[in-house]
Design a protein around this motif. Structure first.
Motif, PDB file in Angstrom:
ATOM      1  N   ASN A  25      26.731 -62.359 -20.068  1.00 26.62           N
ATOM      2  CA  ASN A  25      25.826 -63.497 -19.980  1.00 26.62           C
ATOM      3  C   ASN A  25      25.279 -63.585 -18.559  1.00 26.62           C
ATOM      4  O   ASN A  25      26.043 -63.767 -17.603  1.00 26.62           O
ATOM      5  N   TYR A  27      23.649 -65.053 -15.259  1.00 23.83           N
ATOM      6  CA  TYR A  27      23.814 -66.323 -14.538  1.00 23.83           C
ATOM      7  C   TYR A  27      25.115 -67.041 -14.922  1.00 23.83           C
ATOM      8  O   TYR A  27      25.195 -68.278 -14.892  1.00 23.83           O
ATOM      9  N   ALA A  28      26.125 -66.257 -15.317  1.00 21.60           N
ATOM     10  CA  ALA A  28      27.433 -66.838 -15.624  1.00 21.60           C
ATOM     11  C   ALA A  28      28.507 -65.854 -15.178  1.00 21.60           C
ATOM     12  O   ALA A  28      28.229 -64.681 -14.940  1.00 21.60           O
ATOM     13  N   ASP A  29      29.717 -66.354 -15.053  1.00 23.25           N
ATOM     14  CA  ASP A  29      30.851 -65.481 -14.748  1.00 23.25           C
ATOM     15  C   ASP A  29      31.378 -64.907 -16.059  1.00 23.25           C
ATOM     16  O   ASP A  29      31.554 -65.631 -17.039  1.00 23.25           O
ATOM     17  N   TYR A  31      34.310 -62.383 -17.936  1.00 20.21           N
ATOM     18  CA  TYR A  31      35.648 -61.784 -17.799  1.00 20.21           C
ATOM     19  C   TYR A  31      35.974 -60.979 -19.042  1.00 20.21           C
ATOM     20  O   TYR A  31      35.676 -61.399 -20.164  1.00 20.21           O
ATOM     21  N   LYS A  87      35.660 -58.203 -14.114  1.00 20.47           N
ATOM     22  CA  LYS A  87      34.837 -59.407 -13.986  1.00 20.47           C
ATOM     23  C   LYS A  87      33.451 -59.033 -13.482  1.00 20.47           C
ATOM     24  O   LYS A  87      33.298 -58.232 -12.572  1.00 20.47           O
ATOM     25  N   THR A  89      30.549 -61.125 -12.055  1.00 23.18           N
ATOM     26  CA  THR A  89      30.361 -62.501 -11.605  1.00 23.18           C
ATOM     27  C   THR A  89      28.908 -62.946 -11.719  1.00 23.18           C
ATOM     28  O   THR A  89      27.982 -62.143 -11.782  1.00 23.18           O
ATOM     29  N   ASN A  90      28.778 -64.238 -11.713  1.00 30.22           N
ATOM     30  CA  ASN A  90      27.474 -64.884 -11.757  1.00 30.22           C
ATOM     31  C   ASN A  90      26.528 -64.281 -10.723  1.00 30.22           C
ATOM     32  O   ASN A  90      25.383 -63.938 -11.031  1.00 30.22           O
TER      33      ASN A  90
ATOM     34  N   MET B   1      37.799 -66.374  -6.165  1.00 25.89           N
ATOM     35  CA  MET B   1      37.768 -66.772  -7.568  1.00 25.89           C
ATOM     36  C   MET B   1      38.941 -66.150  -8.305  1.00 25.89           C
ATOM     37  O   MET B   1      39.199 -64.966  -8.184  1.00 25.89           O
ATOM     38  N   ASN B   3      41.162 -64.559 -11.115  1.00 25.12           N
ATOM     39  CA  ASN B   3      40.773 -63.512 -12.043  1.00 25.12           C
ATOM     40  C   ASN B   3      41.141 -63.886 -13.472  1.00 25.12           C
ATOM     41  O   ASN B   3      41.774 -63.127 -14.180  1.00 25.12           O
ATOM     42  N   LYS B   5      39.834 -66.582 -16.933  1.00 28.39           N
ATOM     43  CA  LYS B   5      38.879 -67.555 -17.441  1.00 28.39           C
ATOM     44  C   LYS B   5      39.455 -68.952 -17.299  1.00 28.39           C
ATOM     45  O   LYS B   5      40.639 -69.159 -17.496  1.00 28.39           O
ATOM     46  N   THR B 117      31.211 -70.425 -13.373  1.00 31.71           N
ATOM     47  CA  THR B 117      29.978 -70.764 -14.080  1.00 31.71           C
ATOM     48  C   THR B 117      30.012 -70.087 -15.438  1.00 31.71           C
ATOM     49  O   THR B 117      30.204 -68.876 -15.524  1.00 31.71           O
ATOM     50  N   GLU B 118      29.868 -70.863 -16.492  1.00 27.02           N
ATOM     51  CA  GLU B 118      29.968 -70.296 -17.844  1.00 27.02           C
ATOM     52  C   GLU B 118      28.815 -70.802 -18.704  1.00 27.02           C
ATOM     53  O   GLU B 118      28.415 -71.958 -18.608  1.00 27.02           O
ATOM     54  N   ARG B 119      28.322 -69.909 -19.535  1.00 24.96           N
ATOM     55  CA  ARG B 119      27.292 -70.317 -20.495  1.00 24.96           C
ATOM     56  C   ARG B 119      27.980 -70.902 -21.714  1.00 24.96           C
ATOM     57  O   ARG B 119      28.916 -70.310 -22.260  1.00 24.96           O
TER      58      ARG B 119
END
Lengths: 305, 128
Positions: A25, A27-29, A31, A87, A89-90, B1, B3, B5, B117-119
């Motif tokens: 996605n 513009y999102a982080d 994992y 990961k 990242t954004n 950050m 590691n 979610k 930041t998550e969608r």
């Protein structure tokens, strides 16, 4: 906790490496837990291994700032259980193109003892293009304070021992590259002593909000001295002017005043009152941050909405 | 950050039909994959929602900005709204939107937290 449904990635010294596609996605982080198993399907002990990863536009494409992006890997729950987390990242996803948003990636495992390198997993990166990009717009769109001016009033941090670590500082700069950070040091001598606030290795990478300004004493300013006014208006320093805030350009800023002992709010009471008054007159809201352990960065390392 | 979610969710994919000249409101429940219940956003030290609308994902300008709020933060219910003036300003046609959350997980007052930041939601938006 790792997802029990994490994809299993076979890892042994024979045959080709596994493939696993990443849905990212923008513009999102993002994992991805990957469960590394040996040829028998059991968890692979990853102790002694290190990992690196790259994302490229296509296999064989040259490394440029736009088509090669590092992917971070760390183990969670211990390396011995064989689960790594990739990961994306954004901040990395902002480089992805929205036209033909497909990339390729691979992860390389390196055994430290032998130097043996092997591709662990590879695959496609399918980008779900983003619409909402946090911190991309003007101040009205800056919902987490990406561009916030951050001012720390602090006289010492145990000769730098209580200051942020190099890693913490780098994380701050990576997460908030546009936040301008200012250190104002209340002193009696009129001369700032940077060594009281940070160790030399941190000083060498610290980027002050003053930038390359050499107007104060001919050198770039890392730490600017201000008065210990003791509540006397005659001795007040003009923090607003020292930082160089342009009236009408911002509506909010963040302020941290150290009150841990070697100084308190009373040490700079007059300067503080002058600053708050000037900000109020300029229509600037002051976010007052706190930290009780002389860390002049932590107060500005989160959301400053 | 860190590691890991902070929230374990699947992005909701939903297209929205929006009439012009009226107030518009849409609720979403963000469910945790681990528990099957709504994500509690109230447990974070800070949690901010934002949602933009574009006519073309590649364009730099926005057609609209939803007012994105928590209807019930502890149950993972979020709300998007547009005023009548905002829906009036949109021309009929197809747009794209998504909803993003920025969560800050701060272990204690003096320790820097993690920002993720998550969608949460994405889809098309059809203005009638």
């Amino acid at each position: 906790m790792p997802n029990v449904n994490s994809p299993k990635i076979e890892f042994d010294k024979k045959g080709s490496s596994s493939r696993f596609n990443l849905d990212v996605n923008q513009y999102a982080d993002n994992y991805y837990n990957l469960k590394i198993v040996g040829s028998g399907g059991t968890a692979y002990n990853l102790t002694g291994f290190g990992f690196s990863g790259t994302i490229r536009k296509h296999i064989g494409s040259s490394s440029t700032s736009t088509d090669t992006i590092s992917v971070g890997f760390d183990t969670i729950g211990g390396q011995s259980v064989g689960i790594i987390t990739a990961k994306v990242t954004n901040s990395l996803t902002t480089s992805f193109t929205k036209i033909s948003p497909r990339y390729t990636y691979d992860i390389i495992a390196t055994e430290h003892s032998s130097g043996y390198k092997r591709q662990l997993v590879s695959g496609d990166v399918n980008v779900n293009v983003g619409i909402t990009q946090v911190g991309s717009g003007d101040e009205g769109d800056d919902i987490i304070g990406q561009n916030r001016i951050c001012i720390a009033i602090i006289d010492e941090s145990n000769n730098g021992d209580n200051a942020p670590s190099i890693a913490e500082y780098n994380t701050f700069r990576e997460t908030f590259p546009n936040r301008k950070h200012y250190l104002l040091q209340p002193v009696s001598s009129g001369v700032a002593d940077t060594s009281k606030l940070m160790i030399s290795s941190l000083e060498s990478i610290y980027v002050s909000g003053f930038g390359t300004d050499t107007s104060f004493n001919g050198s770039e300013i890392k730490v600017h001295p201000v008065n210990r006014d003791g509540g006397s208006a005659d001795n007040a320093s003009d923090w607003f002017d020292i930082v160089g805030i342009q009236t009408g350009t911002i509506t909010k800023l963040a302020l941290f005043v150290d009150v841990s002992g070697s100084m308190t709010l009373a040490t700079v009471a007059a300067s503080y009152a002058k600053f708050i008054g000037t900000c109020t007159d300029a229509g600037i809201t002051v976010r007052q941050e706190s930290n009780s352990v002389e860390d002049w960065l932590e107060p500005f390392s989160g959301i400053l909405a | 950050m860190a590691n890991k979610k902070l929230i374990n969710i699947d992005v909701i994919k939903k297209d929205l039909m929006i009439p012009r000249n009226v107030d518009y409101e849409q609720l979403f429940t963000i469910n945790d994959n681990s528990t099957g219940t709504g994500v509690s956003f109230s447990g974070f030290s800070s949690s901010i929602l934002t949602s933009k609308v574009k006519q073309n994902p590649n364009s730099t300008s926005f057609a609209a900005t939803f007012t994105a709020t928590y209807s019930d933060a502890s149950s993972g219910i979020i709300k998007l709204t547009l005023t009548a003036d905002q829906t009036k300003a949109l021309k009929s046609g197809r747009y794209f939107y998504d909803v993003v959350v920025i969560n800050e997980d701060k272990p204690s007052a003096d320790v820097a937290g993690d920002l993720h930041t998550e969608r949460l939601v994405q889809g098309q938006l059809i203005v009638e």
